[in-house]
Motif scaffolding. Structure first.
Motif, PDB file in Angstrom:
ATOM      1  N   UNK A 174     121.585  82.977  31.626  1.00 60.14           N
ATOM      2  CA  UNK A 174     121.373  84.184  32.361  1.00 60.14           C
ATOM      3  C   UNK A 174     120.662  83.636  33.679  1.00 60.14           C
ATOM      4  N   UNK A 175     121.125  83.983  34.887  1.00 62.09           N
ATOM      5  CA  UNK A 175     120.582  83.927  35.972  1.00 62.09           C
ATOM      6  C   UNK A 175     119.146  84.183  36.131  1.00 62.09           C
ATOM      7  N   UNK A 176     118.248  83.325  36.926  1.00 58.81           N
ATOM      8  CA  UNK A 176     116.814  83.382  37.082  1.00 58.81           C
ATOM      9  C   UNK A 176     116.268  83.487  35.711  1.00 58.81           C
ATOM     10  N   UNK A 177     116.726  82.773  34.748  1.00 56.58           N
ATOM     11  CA  UNK A 177     115.876  82.767  33.398  1.00 56.58           C
ATOM     12  C   UNK A 177     115.693  81.163  33.052  1.00 56.58           C
ATOM     13  N   UNK A 178     115.182  80.484  33.771  1.00 59.77           N
ATOM     14  CA  UNK A 178     114.897  78.876  33.741  1.00 59.77           C
ATOM     15  C   UNK A 178     116.172  78.258  33.341  1.00 59.77           C
ATOM     16  N   UNK A 179     117.229  78.536  33.920  1.00 58.65           N
ATOM     17  CA  UNK A 179     118.625  77.739  33.376  1.00 58.65           C
ATOM     18  C   UNK A 179     118.889  76.649  33.835  1.00 58.65           C
ATOM     19  N   UNK A 180     118.377  76.131  35.289  1.00 59.52           N
ATOM     20  CA  UNK A 180     118.347  74.787  35.529  1.00 59.52           C
ATOM     21  C   UNK A 180     117.488  73.762  34.727  1.00 59.52           C
ATOM     22  N   UNK A 181     116.233  74.415  34.402  1.00 56.17           N
ATOM     23  CA  UNK A 181     115.343  73.634  33.450  1.00 56.17           C
ATOM     24  C   UNK A 181     116.030  73.334  32.194  1.00 56.17           C
ATOM     25  N   UNK A 182     116.651  74.421  31.601  1.00 58.41           N
ATOM     26  CA  UNK A 182     117.207  74.151  30.315  1.00 58.41           C
ATOM     27  C   UNK A 182     118.641  73.387  30.352  1.00 58.41           C
ATOM     28  N   UNK A 183     119.211  73.535  31.208  1.00 58.31           N
ATOM     29  CA  UNK A 183     120.359  72.533  31.523  1.00 58.31           C
ATOM     30  C   UNK A 183     119.944  71.080  31.666  1.00 58.31           C
ATOM     31  N   UNK A 184     118.796  70.921  32.165  1.00 64.13           N
ATOM     32  CA  UNK A 184     118.356  69.652  32.266  1.00 64.13           C
ATOM     33  C   UNK A 184     117.894  69.160  30.879  1.00 64.13           C
ATOM     34  N   UNK A 185     117.131  69.998  30.080  1.00 61.40           N
ATOM     35  CA  UNK A 185     117.020  69.572  28.767  1.00 61.40           C
ATOM     36  C   UNK A 185     118.047  69.136  27.743  1.00 61.40           C
ATOM     37  N   UNK A 186     119.209  70.353  27.939  1.00 59.17           N
ATOM     38  CA  UNK A 186     120.320  69.972  27.242  1.00 59.17           C
ATOM     39  C   UNK A 186     120.963  68.635  27.392  1.00 59.17           C
ATOM     40  N   UNK A 187     120.953  68.421  28.779  1.00 60.55           N
ATOM     41  CA  UNK A 187     121.749  67.245  29.381  1.00 60.55           C
ATOM     42  C   UNK A 187     120.870  65.833  28.697  1.00 60.55           C
ATOM     43  N   UNK A 188     119.734  66.057  28.685  1.00 63.49           N
ATOM     44  CA  UNK A 188     118.899  64.632  28.142  1.00 63.49           C
ATOM     45  C   UNK A 188     119.138  64.524  26.671  1.00 63.49           C
ATOM     46  N   UNK A 189     119.269  65.739  25.851  1.00 64.67           N
ATOM     47  CA  UNK A 189     119.441  65.674  24.586  1.00 64.67           C
ATOM     48  C   UNK A 189     120.714  65.521  23.835  1.00 64.67           C
ATOM     49  N   UNK A 190     121.560  66.067  24.702  1.00 63.35           N
ATOM     50  CA  UNK A 190     122.953  66.022  24.039  1.00 63.35           C
ATOM     51  C   UNK A 190     124.059  65.276  24.702  1.00 63.35           C
ATOM     52  N   UNK A 191     124.401  64.047  24.257  1.00 60.26           N
ATOM     53  CA  UNK A 191     125.393  63.440  24.751  1.00 60.26           C
ATOM     54  C   UNK A 191     126.923  64.126  24.942  1.00 60.26           C
ATOM     55  N   UNK A 192     127.465  64.458  26.098  1.00 63.58           N
ATOM     56  CA  UNK A 192     128.562  65.020  26.155  1.00 63.58           C
ATOM     57  C   UNK A 192     128.449  66.818  26.391  1.00 63.58           C
ATOM     58  N   UNK A 193     127.162  67.052  27.136  1.00 62.14           N
ATOM     59  CA  UNK A 193     126.780  68.450  27.329  1.00 62.14           C
ATOM     60  C   UNK A 193     127.411  68.407  28.522  1.00 62.14           C
ATOM     61  N   UNK A 194     128.181  69.725  28.835  1.00 64.31           N
ATOM     62  CA  UNK A 194     128.992  70.030  30.147  1.00 64.31           C
ATOM     63  C   UNK A 194     128.304  71.333  30.865  1.00 64.31           C
ATOM     64  N   UNK A 195     128.103  71.558  31.817  1.00 70.11           N
ATOM     65  CA  UNK A 195     127.701  72.733  32.788  1.00 70.11           C
ATOM     66  C   UNK A 195     129.022  73.490  33.394  1.00 70.11           C
TER      67      UNK A 195
END
Length: 197
Positions: free
Chosen positions: A13-34
């Motif tokens: 959801x826009x303006x709800x920490x999405x960029x930070x959360x994407x970064x967290x998922x990218x670091x934790x999940x091999x094969x995460x796609x945005x």
């Protein structure tokens, strides 16, 4: 034999920490796609554009190592279960007025859309934004029903650290190792030193 980890589908959801959360998922999940492939603009209703199940199937055929995904165009009601059998929908919500104002600031300051605040409000396309993103309609009852039906986890931006720890604990319960370390992304310091994510 180890069970394959579930697919995490993050509804950004826009303006709800999405960029930070994407970064967290990218670091934790091999094969995460945005996925965020929609137009930005004053006269474009971005809420009506979403990643379809058929599109996800085609993309997965080109990226077989894709294990999880998220983005502005991800919706829980689009039938992604046809692509990933074991799928966990996750989202984070934000206090609505702060989110709305942050969205206005982002559109005017970053995207250079010439909105006045009155025009932004009057357009109607940003009203009940989070409900629309969750349920495909601007109804709180429909959004709550969709959350209760399909979502594995809903975090709260105002309690971000606590929400991340809870998400980590819930994922750990199902055998999914997850680090809640993060660095803030895409933040704005506004008047009075207030951060607008």
């Amino acid at each position: 034999m180890n069970k394959t980890p579930p697919c995490i589908a993050y509804v950004h959801i826009e303006k709800a920490a999405g960029s930070t959360l994407h970064d967290i998922f990218l670091k934790n999940i091999f094969g995460y796609h945005i996925f965020s492939p929609y137009q930005f603009g004053k006269l474009v209703d971005n809420q009506s554009v979403c990643l379809t199940s058929d599109e996800l199937k085609k993309i997965r055929s080109f990226y077989p190592f894709m294990k999880s995904f998220g983005g502005h165009s991800v919706r829980s009601y689009c039938g992604y279960e046809d692509v990933f059998e074991d799928i966990l929908y996750v989202t984070f919500l934000r206090e609505p007025i702060k989110r709305f104002y942050s969205h206005y600031l982002y559109q005017t300051e970053v995207m250079s859309v010439a909105w006045s605040l009155d025009d932004f409000i009057a357009s109607g396309q940003f009203n009940n934004f989070m409900c629309n993103k969750i349920a495909g309609q601007k109804s709180f009852d429909s959004a709550l029903k969709e959350i209760n039906k399909r979502f594995f986890f809903v975090g709260i931006i105002e309690e971000f650290d606590k929400s991340l720890l809870e998400l980590r604990a819930r994922l750990f319960e199902i055998g999914f190792s997850f680090s809640s370390d993060y660095e803030n992304k895409n933040t704005r310091t506004g008047r009075g030193g207030v951060n607008y994510l």
